[in-house]
Design an enzyme around this catalytic site. Structure first.
Site, short mmCIF file in Angstrom:
data_model
loop_
_atom_site.label_atom_id
_atom_site.label_comp_id
_atom_site.label_asym_id
_atom_site.label_seq_id
_atom_site.Cartn_x
_atom_site.Cartn_y
_atom_site.Cartn_z
N GLY A 73 -5.13 -24.51 14.66
CA GLY A 73 -4.93 -23.48 15.69
C GLY A 73 -3.73 -22.60 15.39
O GLY A 73 -3.76 -21.39 15.65
N GLU B 200 -9.94 1.57 -2.57
CA GLU B 200 -9.81 1.76 -4.02
C GLU B 200 -11.01 1.17 -4.77
O GLU B 200 -10.87 0.54 -5.81
CB GLU B 200 -8.53 1.11 -4.52
N GLU C 268 -13.91 11.00 2.02
CA GLU C 268 -14.32 11.88 3.13
C GLU C 268 -15.22 11.09 4.09
O GLU C 268 -15.75 10.04 3.71
CB GLU C 268 -15.08 13.09 2.57
N ARG D 202 2.57 -31.50 8.87
CA ARG D 202 1.70 -31.72 10.02
C ARG D 202 1.09 -33.13 9.98
O ARG D 202 0.39 -33.47 9.02
CB ARG D 202 0.58 -30.66 10.02
N ASP E 124 -18.19 -4.63 -4.04
CA ASP E 124 -19.50 -4.43 -4.69
C ASP E 124 -19.38 -3.42 -5.83
O ASP E 124 -19.95 -3.61 -6.90
CB ASP E 124 -20.52 -3.85 -3.69
N HIS F 156 -18.43 10.58 2.28
CA HIS F 156 -18.36 10.28 0.85
C HIS F 156 -17.22 9.32 0.56
O HIS F 156 -16.08 9.74 0.42
CB HIS F 156 -18.24 11.56 0.01
N SER G 175 0.84 -1.21 0.00
CA SER G 175 0.00 0.00 0.00
C SER G 175 0.87 1.26 0.00
O SER G 175 0.58 2.23 -0.70
CB SER G 175 -0.91 0.04 1.23
P1 FAD Z 1 -19.24 3.18 1.75
O1 FAD Z 1 -19.08 3.90 0.46
O2 FAD Z 1 -20.06 3.78 2.81
O3 FAD Z 1 -19.81 1.72 1.43
C1 FAD Z 1 -20.39 0.88 2.44
C2 FAD Z 1 -21.01 -0.33 1.74
O4 FAD Z 1 -22.03 0.11 0.83
C3 FAD Z 1 -19.98 -1.09 0.90
O5 FAD Z 1 -20.19 -2.47 1.02
C4 FAD Z 1 -20.28 -0.64 -0.53
O6 FAD Z 1 -19.94 -1.64 -1.49
C5 FAD Z 1 -21.79 -0.44 -0.45
N1 FAD Z 1 -22.26 0.49 -1.49
C6 FAD Z 1 -21.93 1.81 -1.63
N2 FAD Z 1 -22.53 2.33 -2.74
C7 FAD Z 1 -23.23 1.31 -3.30
C8 FAD Z 1 -24.05 1.19 -4.47
N3 FAD Z 1 -24.25 2.21 -5.31
N4 FAD Z 1 -24.64 -0.01 -4.73
C9 FAD Z 1 -24.41 -1.08 -3.91
N5 FAD Z 1 -23.66 -1.03 -2.80
C10 FAD Z 1 -23.07 0.14 -2.51
N6 FAD Z 1 -9.18 6.65 0.57
C11 FAD Z 1 -8.38 7.62 0.04
O7 FAD Z 1 -8.87 8.60 -0.54
N7 FAD Z 1 -7.02 7.53 0.16
C12 FAD Z 1 -6.41 6.50 0.79
O8 FAD Z 1 -5.16 6.47 0.87
C13 FAD Z 1 -7.22 5.47 1.37
N8 FAD Z 1 -6.65 4.46 2.10
C14 FAD Z 1 -7.45 3.58 2.78
C15 FAD Z 1 -6.89 2.67 3.68
C16 FAD Z 1 -7.70 1.81 4.42
C17 FAD Z 1 -7.08 0.87 5.41
C18 FAD Z 1 -9.09 1.83 4.22
C19 FAD Z 1 -9.99 0.91 4.98
C20 FAD Z 1 -9.66 2.73 3.35
C21 FAD Z 1 -8.86 3.63 2.62
N9 FAD Z 1 -9.42 4.60 1.79
C22 FAD Z 1 -8.63 5.58 1.23
C23 FAD Z 1 -10.87 4.74 1.69
C24 FAD Z 1 -11.53 3.71 0.81
O9 FAD Z 1 -11.26 3.96 -0.54
C25 FAD Z 1 -13.03 3.71 1.15
O10 FAD Z 1 -13.16 3.07 2.41
C26 FAD Z 1 -13.86 3.00 0.11
O11 FAD Z 1 -13.91 3.75 -1.08
C27 FAD Z 1 -15.30 2.76 0.58
O12 FAD Z 1 -15.85 3.89 1.14
P2 FAD Z 1 -16.58 3.80 2.58
O13 FAD Z 1 -15.65 3.12 3.51
O14 FAD Z 1 -17.08 5.15 2.90
O15 FAD Z 1 -17.81 2.80 2.36
#
Ligand code: FAD
Length: 394
Positions: free
Chosen positions: A350, A373, A142, A278, A377, A145, A100
């Site tokens: 285990g 990224e 965000e 094992r 889904d 978002h 990453s």
């Molecule tokens: P949400 O968008 O709230 O989604 C929640 C659920 O709803 C998911 O299962 C999704 O599939 C589902 N869903 C959403 N919309 C729809 C739809 N239209 N139809 C069906 N299902 C849907 N972001 C950055 O900008 N820069 C980074 O460096 C970065 N690093 C990250 C590192 C980690 C460890 C993590 C966990 C995340 C990181 N992210 C980063 C953010 C990441 O890209 C987001 O978590 C991801 O895009 C999903 O957004 P969310 O977590 O708000 O989930």
């Protein structure tokens, strides 16, 4: 915990090495040797302590893992996409957090500066990122978002020779250690603009995110902007709209597709070796049909994914790969890696839940890789939209 000896042997069931050039194999082998020497012996301890191994920043720079496809004139490697994929595969074989760090630096920070930045910006910043003197991060997501970044609230307002940036970004990899952040925010016209925020700018802070059970050796944080003055020279001059950040994500997702398969290869290799050693009921557990079913399915899925990644690399080199093809490979790599990690965990019984073996760490890491990224889904919906022509997002 005692330092570990890494005895990984790479699975290559369909002799895919024959599809690689000598240069590809040299690059792959040098990153593999680095991981065995510098990552495997220590990564479990860093993950257990939820600490980022900062020493990897200059190491990855020296190894050429930051921006391998960026031209050499800007400090990059000038390499092709198969080389980039192989590097990411090997790094994630060690740990998804290490991969990453490299993905963010190369694809999400260096790529947009190279593709959209001014010449001055490229010359000033890219060599420092390539060498690892500086670490960068990418702020798109965000709090409200994630999958729908077009709704972002972060905004800039024109103030003469600079803009004023307000807003916050969440889940940002590398943020706590980054010298610069590529940030996406809307202007007064509601258009998404890309810009560089630099550590030390007044009103800019990067609080760390704690309590993760996944990617524990990767540093994650927020980006908070409170009336931050960004000089206009730090804005990407010509790119507008979501296509800016999405083009970066396509590059990074390509690396994730390869990286996830690296993690799957490590889980398979570990489970295969363990199952032969094992003994239960007087024989190696590898001799039981139920364990063979798991191992046979693992190597089948790894082989299919390796082939998909290689072909995607060729299409990327020929500039023929579509973002939807990259989505498919990212989703596939993550899916098979998550399933393989889980099956490997079971084969280890285990012992599989301990840090003696890398499997549980890979399994937990994969939960982030499945989600970031573009979630699992969302990538499925991209494939669905691509083949039907119908948008099921809204
Ligand atoms: P949400 O968008 O709230 O989604 C929640 C659920 O709803 C998911 O299962 C999704 O599939 C589902 N869903 C959403 N919309 C729809 C739809 N239209 N139809 C069906 N299902 C849907 N972001 C950055 O900008 N820069 C980074 O460096 C970065 N690093 C990250 C590192 C980690 C460890 C993590 C966990 C995340 C990181 N992210 C980063 C953010 C990441 O890209 C987001 O978590 C991801 O895009 C999903 O957004 P969310 O977590 O708000 O989930």
């Amino acid at each position: 915990m005692a330092a570990k000896t890494d005895v990984f042997q790479s699975p290559d069931y369909f002799l895919l090495d024959e599809l690689l050039t000598e240069e590809h194999k040299l690059i792959r082998d040098s990153v593999r040797a680095y991981v065995k020497k510098e990552i495997s012996p220590v990564i479990e301890d860093y993950a257990q302590r939820a600490e980022f191994p900062q020493q990897i920043i200059p190491q990855l720079g020296a190894l050429g893992c930051f921006g391998p496809t960026i031209p050499e004139a800007y400090g990059g490697g000038g390499l092709d996409y198969i080389s980039y994929g192989l590097m990411m595969q090997e790094l994630e074989r060690g740990d998804s957090g290490v991969r990453s760090t490299a993905s963010v630096q190369g694809s999400l920070v260096m790529f947009p500066i190279y593709a959209y930045g001014s010449e001055e910006m490229k010359k000033r910043i890219l060599p420092k990122l390539a060498s690892g003197e500086w670490l960068g991060c990418f702020g798109l997501t965000e709090p409200d978002h994630g999958s729908d970044p077009g709704g972002m609230l972060s905004n800039i307002r024109d103030a003469g020779d600079h803009v004023i940036l307000n807003g916050s970004k969440m889940w940002i990899s590398n943020a706590p250690f980054a010298q610069i952040a590529v940030v996406w925010a809307k202007d007064e016209a509601g258009e998404i603009r890309g810009m560089i925020a630099e550590r030390g700018m007044e009103g800019f802070s990067t609080p760390s995110t704690h309590g993760k059970w996944s990617l524990r050796a990767s540093a994650t944080g927020e980006l908070v902007f409170d009336q931050v003055k960004i000089p206009k020279a730090n804005l990407f001059p010509d790119i507008r709209g979501l296509k800016g950040p999405l083009s970066c994500l396509t590059k990074a997702r390509f690396g994730i597709a390869w990286g996830a398969v690296g993690a799957a290869m490590d889980c398979y290799d570990t489970a295969l070796r363990y199952s032969k050693e094992r003994m239960q009921f007087g024989r190696p557990i590898a001799g039981f049909q139920l364990q063979q079913k798991k191992l046979a399915e693992m190597i089948t899925e790894i082989t299919k994914a390796q082939l998909m990644n290689w072909r995607l690399g060729v299409l990327m080199n020929e500039q023929k790969a579509s973002p939807a093809q990259v989505s498919m490979a990212k989703r596939n790599g993550c899916e098979i890696a998550a399933n393989i990690a889980r099956d490997a965990r079971q084969i280890l019984g285990g012992m599989g839940i301990t840090g003696e073996y890398p499997v549980m760490r890979h399994m937990m890491n994969m939960e982030s890789v499945l989600t970031y990224e573009g979630t699992h889904d969302v990538h499925l919906l991209i494939t669905g939209m691509d083949v039907t022509g119908l948008n099921a997002f809204k």
